[in-house]
Design an enzyme around this catalytic site. Structure first.
Site, PDB file in Angstrom:
ATOM      1  CD  GLU A 530       4.082  -3.216   0.579  1.00 53.58           C
ATOM      2  OE1 GLU A 530       4.646  -3.726   0.825  1.00 53.58           O
ATOM      3  OE2 GLU A 530       4.178  -3.766  -0.974  1.00 53.58           O
ATOM      4  CG  ASP A 594      -4.338  -7.036  -1.318  1.00 55.68           C
ATOM      5  OD1 ASP A 594      -3.252  -6.522  -1.454  1.00 55.68           O
ATOM      6  OD2 ASP A 594      -4.914  -8.927  -2.055  1.00 55.68           O
TER       7      ASP A 594
END
Ligand SMILES: [Zn+2]
Length: 690
Positions: A530, A594
């Protein structure tokens, strides 16, 4: 549309809404939480989940198989699921808890919010009442559509249908003004489609044609079930297909929409009227009871132009059929079984491969969470979220922010000037953990125990009024875009905050007292993911205040794009379901997150006290356990239809590549598992943004 956000998965986001962003009206594409008839681990794993491993696999060949092969073999997709994975395991636990909360709330409970949620759920569960009423609850709405004679009254009718959740023609709402992220403005955006993406209307391959044929048959069937004559049903189906195809042709595609500049077209109401003269926007806005406004964002000007031409040229009766269809479609799950079953058959079986509907209780928990999420979420947080979990997560967030500082500082491709600006943005990131500080007020929503469809319409209407009332007001940064039980997380670029609902801070993501290497590889990497979104190819275009503003030197911007292109090309080479390519540009932001998130988690773990003890646990080194922690949150089996749907609509890559993609870029992984230079898990040209 109300707000841009970048989620960790689409587990709990309605996929139909993914056409633009959370719209909240359409439940049917929601990848519903899934039952887990999985074997429970005998003991609570203190570190890596050994049962989930496939020790016969070579981690340097296919790490996903190594980390997850045991789990995958033991967990075939149940008939009532489109996919089954670790997220769904957590969601199932959360949902069982929510079910217990809802079913044990006394009908005369004094806790107003909890009672409202329980009443909503009870009405949804009462399928015999829904059956007995037939189509009567839609009678007034259908009559309202029937009554349209003068095309000039169309804006009033569309405003009404929007109020009760039918996403006809376009979306209208409030959004953050990206030129001044402290203010809310009105926005008109594309919308009005039933299929999950514009491509479904436009592609000419055999599978796409087959889906369109089945969709047309489904629309026809729904009209028949709603009591229309065969001639009318057949004609209506053609009208819906024709209108939606025209809307799809004018819609901006998902990849272009990822560039925020492409959906920023501030104009006055008068200018909007000039480019779409056949629809009276002022009348619409007044009927929608929106606060008065002079200027707005028209996300896709070409779209409203095409919409205007469509409205001017299509027969009024065809437009009315299109509106009837959207009304029936959005209401289907609260209508008698024959209509709900037809809805399932097309949208879940044909499009996603699911064989049977979920049990009713799970669909009704999903509904209640979606419509009255914070009313229900309060009780969930009390039962499932500890102060310890909050404190541990906060500590991980701080560690991962420190890792990001070091990572930016060390980036060899960034100038000092851009690094300084990046640090300003990083320091401004707000982190929020668990649940909102200020709970939403649902007092305006009237809920009764005998009116499932009415409850849904009133909840949607109240949420919409709440949202429209923001137009012209300062942004309220205390709001959340996900409910507390949600197994997901998000970054909001226009608010520059990272958000972790209580629902995800559970095993296998986080467990108090578990091996820190695994907690960092799982929950830590989610946090890193995030945080990295603030600096992915989309997030980097926003400043720390949430404004769309370029703070990069041209040379650094170019260096960034080159690095991002490497990631896009890497993922575009991956395929799912044997025949469908991942779209490396659609998934670029998520893949960047990621890759960056896992690296930050590893850095943060290695800098912490947990790593000073270099002992092996269950035979694994600390670095190996961080990678296994990441790998094991993504174990999943999915139906091929669901994989193809995901590849077409979802900005996240297939789970296998969320594991193997980042690891094959990391020299740290190669070293941890002593992989040879030519191993499949070692990319000759590793991509790296962060
Ligand atoms: Zn994400």
């Amino acid at each position: 549309m109300r707000r841009q956000l970048v989620a960790l998965t689409f587990v709990s986001i309605p996929l139909a809404a993914a056409m633009t962003a959370a719209h909240g009206a359409d439940l049917k594409f929601r990848t519903t939480p899934e039952a887990v008839q999985t074997s429970k681990p005998a003991a609570t794993p203190r570190s890596v989940e050994l049962d989930a491993l496939d020790k016969t696999a070579d981690p340097c060949q296919d790490f996903y198989q190594y980390a997850c092969g045991g789990w995958i073999a033991k967990n075939p997709v149940p008939a009532d699921r489109r996919a089954i994975g670790r997220f769904q395991e957590v969601q199932e636990r959360n949902f069982l808890l929510l079910r217990r909360i809802l079913e044990t709330t006394p009908a005369d409970s004094a806790e107003a919010d909890r009672k409202k949620a329980a009443d909503y759920y009870a009405a949804c569960m009462d399928d015999s009442a829904i059956e007995a009423k037939g189509l009567a609850p839609l009678g007034h709405d259908l009559a309202t559509i029937d009554a349209l004679v003068n095309p000039d009254d169309l804006p009033i009718l569309v405003a009404y249908l929007h109020t009760i959740g039918a996403p006809a023609f376009f979306r209208f709402n409030a959004q953050t003004d990206l030129r001044d992220a402290t203010q809310e403005i009105a926005v008109v955006d594309q919308g009005g489609l039933s299929l999950p993406d514009r491509d479904y209307y436009l592609k000419t391959d055999a599978r796409s044609i087959d889906i369109r044929t089945k969709f047309a048959a489904h629309v026809e069937r729904t009209f028949l079930l709603a009591g229309q004559s065969p001639e009318h049903a057949s004609h209506a189906s053609q009208s819906v297909m024709s209108i939606e195809t025209k809307l799809a042709e004018a819609a901006l595609d998902r990849v272009k929409r990822r560039d925020p500049a492409q959906t920023q077209h501030p104009m006055t109401l008068r200018e909007l009227q000039a480019i779409s003269p056949a629809f009276d926007w002022k009348r619409y806005a007044e009927a929608a009871e929106a606060p008065k406004f002079q200027a707005l964002n028209v996300s896709v000007p070409e779209y409203v132009g095409a919409l205007s031409r469509l409205i001017a040229s299509a027969p009024v009766d065809d437009l009315k059929d299109y509106l009837r269809w959207h009304l029936l479609n959005v209401s289907a799950q609260m209508l008698p079984k024959k209509i709900a079953d037809a809805d399932f058959d097309f949208f879940s079986r044909t499009l996603a491969g699911q064989q049977e509907p979920e049990p009713r209780w799970r669909r009704c928990v999903t509904q209640t969470d979606q419509r009255l999420g914070e009313a229900l979420g309060k009780a969930f947080v009390d039962a499932a979220f500890s102060a310890q979990a909050k404190a541990d997560t906060l500590k991980m967030v701080q560690d991962i922010k420190s890792a990001m500082r070091q990572d930016i500082d060390a980036a060899p491709w960034m100038s000092g000037e851009t690094k300084k600006a990046a640090m300003v943005k990083l320091e401004a990131v707000v982190d929020r953990i668990g649940y909102p500080e200020k709970w939403r007020d649902y007092s305006a929503v009237r809920v009764t125990r005998d009116d499932a469809l009415g409850n849904m319409q009133r909840a949607i209407a109240a949420n919409r009024q709440r949202s429209l009332a923001k137009i012209g007001q300062p942004v309220d940064r205390s709001e959340w875009s996900m409910t507390p039980p949600t197994v997901n997380a998000y970054y909001s670029p226009d608010r520059n905050n990272i958000n972790f609902p209580a629902g995800i801070l559970q095993p296998p993501f986080y467990r108090a007292g578990r091996d820190a290497a695994v907690n960092y590889g799982a929950a830590g990497a989610v946090i890193g993911h995030e945080l990295t979104h603030g600096f992915d190819d989309q997030g980097r275009k926003f400043d720390g205040e949430g404004n769309l503003r370029d703070w990069w030197t041209p040379a650094d911007g170019k260096a960034y794009d080159d690095r991002a292109t490497c990631v896009a090309d890497q993922y575009s080479a991956y395929t799912v379901a044997g025949d469908t390519h991942v779209n490396g540009r659609l998934t670029l932001g998520e893949n960047t997150a990621d890759n960056g998130g896992l690296r930050l988690a590893l850095m943060a773990y290695l800098a912490g006290p947990g790593a000073r003890n270099n002992d092996k646990v269950d035979g694994f080194t600390p670095e190996q356990r961080v990678f296994l922690g990441w790998g094991q949150v993504w174990c999943e089996n999915a139906r091929p239809e669901a994989e193809r749907l995901k590849a077409a609509t979802n900005p996240h890559s297939s789970n296998k590549y969320r594991v193997n993609g980042p690891l094959s870029n990391m020299p740290e992984f190669r070293k941890a598992f002593s992989c040879k230079a030519d191993a499949p898990m070692v990319r000759p040209t590793a991509c790296r943004v962060w």
